[in-house]
Design an enzyme around this catalytic site. Sequence first.
Site, PDB file in Angstrom:
ATOM      1  N   PRO A   9      40.187  37.909  -0.821  1.00 44.71           N
ATOM      2  CA  PRO A   9      41.481  37.543  -1.404  1.00 44.71           C
ATOM      3  C   PRO A   9      41.556  36.091  -1.867  1.00 44.71           C
ATOM      4  O   PRO A   9      41.022  35.185  -1.216  1.00 44.71           O
ATOM      5  CB  PRO A   9      42.472  37.793  -0.254  1.00 44.71           C
ATOM      6  CG  PRO A   9      41.650  37.814   0.980  1.00 44.71           C
ATOM      7  CD  PRO A   9      40.305  38.348   0.576  1.00 44.71           C
ATOM      8  N   ASN A  10      42.212  35.944  -3.000  1.00 42.92           N
ATOM      9  CA  ASN A  10      42.498  34.638  -3.633  1.00 42.92           C
ATOM     10  C   ASN A  10      41.287  33.982  -4.281  1.00 42.92           C
ATOM     11  O   ASN A  10      41.437  32.982  -4.981  1.00 42.92           O
ATOM     12  CB  ASN A  10      43.149  33.666  -2.623  1.00 42.92           C
ATOM     13  CG  ASN A  10      44.465  34.200  -2.101  1.00 42.92           C
ATOM     14  OD1 ASN A  10      45.360  34.496  -2.890  1.00 42.92           O
ATOM     15  ND2 ASN A  10      44.586  34.371  -0.802  1.00 42.92           N
ATOM     16  N   ARG A  17      42.661  27.134  -7.930  1.00 39.59           N
ATOM     17  CA  ARG A  17      43.148  27.162  -6.548  1.00 39.59           C
ATOM     18  C   ARG A  17      42.686  25.904  -5.795  1.00 39.59           C
ATOM     19  O   ARG A  17      41.473  25.672  -5.650  1.00 39.59           O
ATOM     20  CB  ARG A  17      42.562  28.394  -5.846  1.00 39.59           C
ATOM     21  CG  ARG A  17      42.875  28.461  -4.377  1.00 39.59           C
ATOM     22  CD  ARG A  17      42.057  29.544  -3.685  1.00 39.59           C
ATOM     23  NE  ARG A  17      42.470  29.671  -2.315  1.00 39.59           N
ATOM     24  CZ  ARG A  17      41.810  30.377  -1.403  1.00 39.59           C
ATOM     25  NH1 ARG A  17      40.707  31.025  -1.737  1.00 39.59           N
ATOM     26  NH2 ARG A  17      42.259  30.434  -0.173  1.00 39.59           N
ATOM     27  N   TYR A  22      38.281  23.663  -3.028  1.00 38.11           N
ATOM     28  CA  TYR A  22      37.372  24.710  -3.504  1.00 38.11           C
ATOM     29  C   TYR A  22      36.638  24.370  -4.793  1.00 38.11           C
ATOM     30  O   TYR A  22      35.797  25.156  -5.243  1.00 38.11           O
ATOM     31  CB  TYR A  22      38.148  26.029  -3.663  1.00 38.11           C
ATOM     32  CG  TYR A  22      38.735  26.519  -2.350  1.00 38.11           C
ATOM     33  CD1 TYR A  22      37.912  26.914  -1.301  1.00 38.11           C
ATOM     34  CD2 TYR A  22      40.116  26.557  -2.142  1.00 38.11           C
ATOM     35  CE1 TYR A  22      38.434  27.346  -0.089  1.00 38.11           C
ATOM     36  CE2 TYR A  22      40.659  26.987  -0.934  1.00 38.11           C
ATOM     37  CZ  TYR A  22      39.805  27.376   0.084  1.00 38.11           C
ATOM     38  OH  TYR A  22      40.324  27.799   1.289  1.00 38.11           O
ATOM     39  N   ASN A  74      31.955  36.419   0.691  1.00 37.53           N
ATOM     40  CA  ASN A  74      32.951  35.427   1.085  1.00 37.53           C
ATOM     41  C   ASN A  74      34.219  36.225   1.326  1.00 37.53           C
ATOM     42  O   ASN A  74      34.891  36.625   0.381  1.00 37.53           O
ATOM     43  CB  ASN A  74      33.161  34.375   0.004  1.00 37.53           C
ATOM     44  CG  ASN A  74      34.165  33.313   0.455  1.00 37.53           C
ATOM     45  OD1 ASN A  74      34.898  33.514   1.429  1.00 37.53           O
ATOM     46  ND2 ASN A  74      34.206  32.201  -0.257  1.00 37.53           N
ATOM     47  N   ALA A  77      40.337  34.823   3.523  1.00 39.93           N
ATOM     48  CA  ALA A  77      41.143  34.817   4.757  1.00 39.93           C
ATOM     49  C   ALA A  77      40.852  36.028   5.648  1.00 39.93           C
ATOM     50  O   ALA A  77      41.125  35.975   6.857  1.00 39.93           O
ATOM     51  CB  ALA A  77      42.620  34.757   4.397  1.00 39.93           C
ATOM     52  N   GLU A  98      27.314  35.522   5.215  1.00 39.41           N
ATOM     53  CA  GLU A  98      28.718  35.105   5.065  1.00 39.41           C
ATOM     54  C   GLU A  98      28.732  33.725   4.399  1.00 39.41           C
ATOM     55  O   GLU A  98      27.999  32.831   4.833  1.00 39.41           O
ATOM     56  CB  GLU A  98      29.342  35.056   6.464  1.00 39.41           C
ATOM     57  CG  GLU A  98      30.785  34.603   6.505  1.00 39.41           C
ATOM     58  CD  GLU A  98      31.302  34.564   7.957  1.00 39.41           C
ATOM     59  OE1 GLU A  98      30.721  35.226   8.842  1.00 39.41           O
ATOM     60  OE2 GLU A  98      32.280  33.833   8.187  1.00 39.41           O
ATOM     61  N   HIS A 100      31.192  30.521   2.888  1.00 40.67           N
ATOM     62  CA  HIS A 100      32.472  29.847   2.703  1.00 40.67           C
ATOM     63  C   HIS A 100      32.239  28.597   1.874  1.00 40.67           C
ATOM     64  O   HIS A 100      31.321  27.817   2.168  1.00 40.67           O
ATOM     65  CB  HIS A 100      33.103  29.464   4.039  1.00 40.67           C
ATOM     66  CG  HIS A 100      33.370  30.656   4.891  1.00 40.67           C
ATOM     67  ND1 HIS A 100      34.403  31.530   4.639  1.00 40.67           N
ATOM     68  CD2 HIS A 100      32.697  31.153   5.954  1.00 40.67           C
ATOM     69  CE1 HIS A 100      34.354  32.510   5.521  1.00 40.67           C
ATOM     70  NE2 HIS A 100      33.327  32.313   6.326  1.00 40.67           N
ATOM     71  N   ARG A 107      38.376  22.508   9.400  1.00 41.26           N
ATOM     72  CA  ARG A 107      39.735  22.735   8.906  1.00 41.26           C
ATOM     73  C   ARG A 107      40.642  23.207  10.055  1.00 41.26           C
ATOM     74  O   ARG A 107      40.361  22.938  11.214  1.00 41.26           O
ATOM     75  CB  ARG A 107      39.679  23.723   7.732  1.00 41.26           C
ATOM     76  CG  ARG A 107      38.858  23.182   6.554  1.00 41.26           C
ATOM     77  CD  ARG A 107      38.851  24.144   5.383  1.00 41.26           C
ATOM     78  NE  ARG A 107      40.185  24.327   4.826  1.00 41.26           N
ATOM     79  CZ  ARG A 107      40.492  25.281   3.944  1.00 41.26           C
ATOM     80  NH1 ARG A 107      39.546  26.122   3.518  1.00 41.26           N
ATOM     81  NH2 ARG A 107      41.716  25.396   3.487  1.00 41.26           N
TER      82      ARG A 107
HETATM   83  C1  DQA Z   1      37.141  30.411   2.419  1.00 42.92           C
HETATM   84  C2  DQA Z   1      37.744  29.813   3.701  1.00 42.92           C
HETATM   85  C3  DQA Z   1      38.861  30.703   4.222  1.00 42.92           C
HETATM   86  O1  DQA Z   1      39.406  30.150   5.405  1.00 42.92           O
HETATM   87  C4  DQA Z   1      39.961  30.832   3.202  1.00 42.92           C
HETATM   88  O2  DQA Z   1      40.958  31.715   3.673  1.00 42.92           O
HETATM   89  C5  DQA Z   1      39.449  31.262   1.865  1.00 42.92           C
HETATM   90  C6  DQA Z   1      38.209  30.670   1.374  1.00 42.92           C
HETATM   91  C7  DQA Z   1      36.097  29.461   1.789  1.00 42.92           C
HETATM   92  O3  DQA Z   1      35.380  29.922   0.895  1.00 42.92           O
HETATM   93  O4  DQA Z   1      36.013  28.289   2.152  1.00 42.92           O
HETATM   94  O5  DQA Z   1      40.087  32.022   1.165  1.00 42.92           O
HETATM   95  O6  DQA Z   1      36.477  31.616   2.748  1.00 42.92           O
END
Ligand code: DQA
Length: 146
Positions: A9-10, A17, A22, A74, A77, A98, A100, A107
């Site tokens: 998501p997002n 964003r 990011y 990735n 959240a 995984e 990020h 964080r």
């Molecule tokens: C994320 C880190 C997550 O905590 C966050 O909710 C994201 C992006 C990252 O790529 O740093 O959506 O996965």
Amino acid sequence: MDVLVINGPNLNTLGTREPDIYGATTLAVIEAGLVAQGAAAGLDVDTFQSNHEGAIVDRLHAASMDGTRFVIINPGAFTHTSIAIRDAFAAVALPFCEVHISNVHAREAFRQHSYLSDVAVGVMAGFGVFGYTMAMDFVIDRLKED
Ligand code: DQA
């Protein structure tokens, strides 16, 4: 299909964003780069993004039947909330990395637990979008051994 790249998501909003966290690279650019990186190594790479947990579970189930050999994810959240995605990886028994973009360990406290990390082959965090590239490099090397 050899490698499946999933973004949660997002992450479709990368580029605009929270660029201080990011960066400015769009998901389309990231995905195209990974497809090219895989192709240069003779691997077919598919990409998938969804804002919906169940859609990611469904895509993982499909991956178990389409020849996918490795997943780079990735989970956004969902990293911090989704037992369903963890269970989907267990159900399909596909190895995954995984990724990020940000250093989740530096964080908020709620970002410092992942439902996936202990069952992942490896975890990249804090290297910006270069983390995807590094994960793909690893996967290319790993799949050469098979
Ligand atoms: C994320 C880190 C997550 O905590 C966050 O909710 C994201 C992006 C990252 O790529 O740093 O959506 O996965």
